[in-house]
Design a protein around this motif. Structure first.
Motif, PDB file in Angstrom:
ATOM      1  N   ILE A 114       1.308   0.290  10.863  1.00 32.97           N
ATOM      2  CA  ILE A 114       1.507   0.707   9.467  1.00 32.97           C
ATOM      3  C   ILE A 114       2.886   1.352   9.311  1.00 32.97           C
ATOM      4  O   ILE A 114       3.622   1.073   8.355  1.00 32.97           O
ATOM      5  CB  ILE A 114       0.400   1.686   9.033  1.00 32.97           C
ATOM      6  N   ILE A 118       5.912  -0.155   6.877  1.00 29.80           N
ATOM      7  CA  ILE A 118       6.450   0.686   5.809  1.00 29.80           C
ATOM      8  C   ILE A 118       7.953   0.886   5.992  1.00 29.80           C
ATOM      9  O   ILE A 118       8.734   0.791   5.029  1.00 29.80           O
ATOM     10  CB  ILE A 118       5.725   2.039   5.780  1.00 29.80           C
ATOM     11  N   GLY A 195       0.313   4.858   3.584  1.00 30.88           N
ATOM     12  CA  GLY A 195      -0.713   3.859   3.896  1.00 30.88           C
ATOM     13  C   GLY A 195      -1.992   4.083   3.118  1.00 30.88           C
ATOM     14  O   GLY A 195      -2.640   3.124   2.673  1.00 30.88           O
ATOM     15  N   ASP A 196      -2.353   5.344   2.905  1.00 30.56           N
ATOM     16  CA  ASP A 196      -3.544   5.666   2.111  1.00 30.56           C
ATOM     17  C   ASP A 196      -3.366   5.215   0.664  1.00 30.56           C
ATOM     18  O   ASP A 196      -4.294   4.664   0.043  1.00 30.56           O
ATOM     19  CB  ASP A 196      -3.800   7.169   2.178  1.00 30.56           C
ATOM     20  N   TRP A 198      -1.445   2.796  -0.368  1.00 29.91           N
ATOM     21  CA  TRP A 198      -1.424   1.332  -0.381  1.00 29.91           C
ATOM     22  C   TRP A 198      -2.830   0.746  -0.288  1.00 29.91           C
ATOM     23  O   TRP A 198      -3.142  -0.260  -0.932  1.00 29.91           O
ATOM     24  CB  TRP A 198      -0.562   0.818   0.762  1.00 29.91           C
ATOM     25  N   GLN A 199      -3.685   1.384   0.489  1.00 28.88           N
ATOM     26  CA  GLN A 199      -5.029   0.862   0.691  1.00 28.88           C
ATOM     27  C   GLN A 199      -5.991   1.274  -0.430  1.00 28.88           C
ATOM     28  O   GLN A 199      -6.777   0.454  -0.905  1.00 28.88           O
ATOM     29  CB  GLN A 199      -5.576   1.336   2.040  1.00 28.88           C
TER      30      GLN A 199
END
Length: 428
Positions: A114, A118, A195-196, A198-199
């Motif tokens: 990740i 990014i 990442g949080d 994005w998810q």
């Protein structure tokens, strides 16, 4: 082991910068070591001008060291091992956990990928947009190189620039004032948060860490933006020397977010008022987010400290935020981190004040900038003697490796064999 890995990388980087192909007119070993340490720790403090003292090869070495230090040396090690098909063992996972400031080891490999995705995406977009500024001014290839170097430096919160006055010539340029801060804010809030986002793509579904980090970052940015404008609006050395209101607002925005370990500047930092300098030092000490390219004690640490103080006055035994609770372990951890950080900064300032009779405010600014791996300077770094530079190198190193990592290294984990009866200490 983690500290040793960073030391080896710093020494190798210094050796590469000493090569004739890396510098223009020769460079002293002490200057090469300082520059390498500043690059690996993504600080940005310099004792020689990066744009004129180093060739394109040397600048490439600095950019590579910045990338290695910003994303984490163990991150690159895991990528190499994964590419070679070598399984990641428990010792490597333990070191990686400390390097990424994590508490678990189960999802570390996923987190590494990740981080890589990014970083590549953000830096590529940064190069694309910044090329519209640099290419018309410096030509195709030189402009592209300027875009690549500053994109890598910005995303990794390094603060290295190829100009003696950093980015001051673009103080009112909207592209530079949007792209550069956007990159070091993204790199500074933490890869877990990005990442949080994005998810999940929903505020309600975000983790507690992401909510605290995003809300804390927004409050700090807005507060520092307004305060910098109010404090410096009539200062002829900073905002007062700019022609129009738009330029002053852009400069206020940039200088408000850059102390969060970015290190770039579009105004003369040495000309700031004492009140603004003190505010900047506070922001440098706080830094960015965990699992990020930023330094400092971290935004979440500040938030937990404030929450613990409020809980004490409300006579609560646990902390509450966004429908979640935090226990005593988190409070003890942030107290230990803050205590070690303050002791490190004060000790470094004390040692430097013994050998330097200059302005204590300037020395305190340099020490805080080194610990927070920021890179902002009031001009004192280049005037330091050997002891002062060595002290800054040590503080930059400890600020990057992390006070808690050093604390864990020194601490002995053992079960006490003897328990003592409870006592009472009167506080306050």
């Amino acid at each position: 082991m983690l500290a040793l890995i960073y030391v080896v990388c710093i020494l190798l980087g210094a050796g590469l910068l000493m090569l004739p192909v890396s510098n223009t007119n020769g460079i002293a070993w002490a200057d090469a070591l300082f520059t390498s340490t500043s690059a690996v720790t993504v600080t940005g403090l310099v004792v020689v001008d990066t744009g004129s003292a180093f060739t394109h090869f040397g600048q490439g070495v600095i950019a590579f060291l910045i990338q290695m230090g910003g994303l984490g040396l163990m991150t690159f090690a895991v990528l190499v091992l994964s590419a070679l098909g070598i399984p990641i063992g428990m010792p490597q996972r333990l070191i990686l956990r400390e390097d990424l400031n994590q508490t678990k080891i189960g999802n570390l490999t996923t987190l590494v990928w990740i981080i890589l995705r990014i970083a590549i995406l953000c830096e590529a977009l940064g190069v694309l947009v910044l090329s519209f500024v640099f290419v018309p001014e410096f030509g195709l290839w030189e402009g592209l190189w300027q875009a690549v170097f500053h994109s890598v430096s910005a995303f990794n919160n390094a603060g290295f620039a190829l100009f003696p006055d950093s980015l001051s010539r673009w103080v009112a340029n909207p592209v530079v004032n949007v792209v550069i801060p956007a990159m070091f804010i993204l790199g500074g809030i933490g890869f877990i948060v990005v990442g949080d986002l994005w998810q999940k793509r929903s505020w309600r579904r975000l983790t507690l860490h992401s909510k605290l980090m995003l809300s804390g970052t927004a409050v700090l940015i807005l507060w520092s933006w307004v305060m910098f404008a109010l404090l410096e609006w009539t200062n002829p050395g900073t905002l007062g020397g700019l022609q129009d209101t738009g330029a002053r607002l852009w400069a206020s925005w940039f200088q408000a977010v850059t102390p969060r370990t970015a290190g770039f500047n579009t105004l003369d930092t040495g000309a700031m008022r004492d009140s603004t300098t003190l505010m900047t030092m506070t922001l440098m000490l706080v830094g960015g987010g965990s699992t990020s390219t930023a330094g400092g004690i971290k935004v979440t640490t500040l938030i937990v400290l404030v929450m613990a103080t409020l809980a004490f006055f409300k006579r609560r035994s646990s902390l509450h935020a966004f429908g979640r609770s935090l226990g005593l372990d988190e409070v003890m951890k942030v107290m230990a981190l803050t205590t070690i950080s303050l002791l490190l900064v004060l000790s470094g300032l004390f040692i430097m004040s013994i050998t330097h009779d200059g302005e204590i405010f300037d020395l305190a600014f340099e020490v805080t900038s080194a610990f927070g791996t920021v890179g902002l300077s009031r001009g004192a770094t280049a005037e330091l003697d050997g002891i002062g530079r060595a002290m800054i190198i040590v503080i930059m190193f400890l600020g990057r490796v992390g006070p808690l990592t050093i604390g864990f290294f020194l601490a002995t984990q053992s079960v006490p064999r003897v328990r003592y009866p409870a006592g009472q200490v009167y506080l306050g």
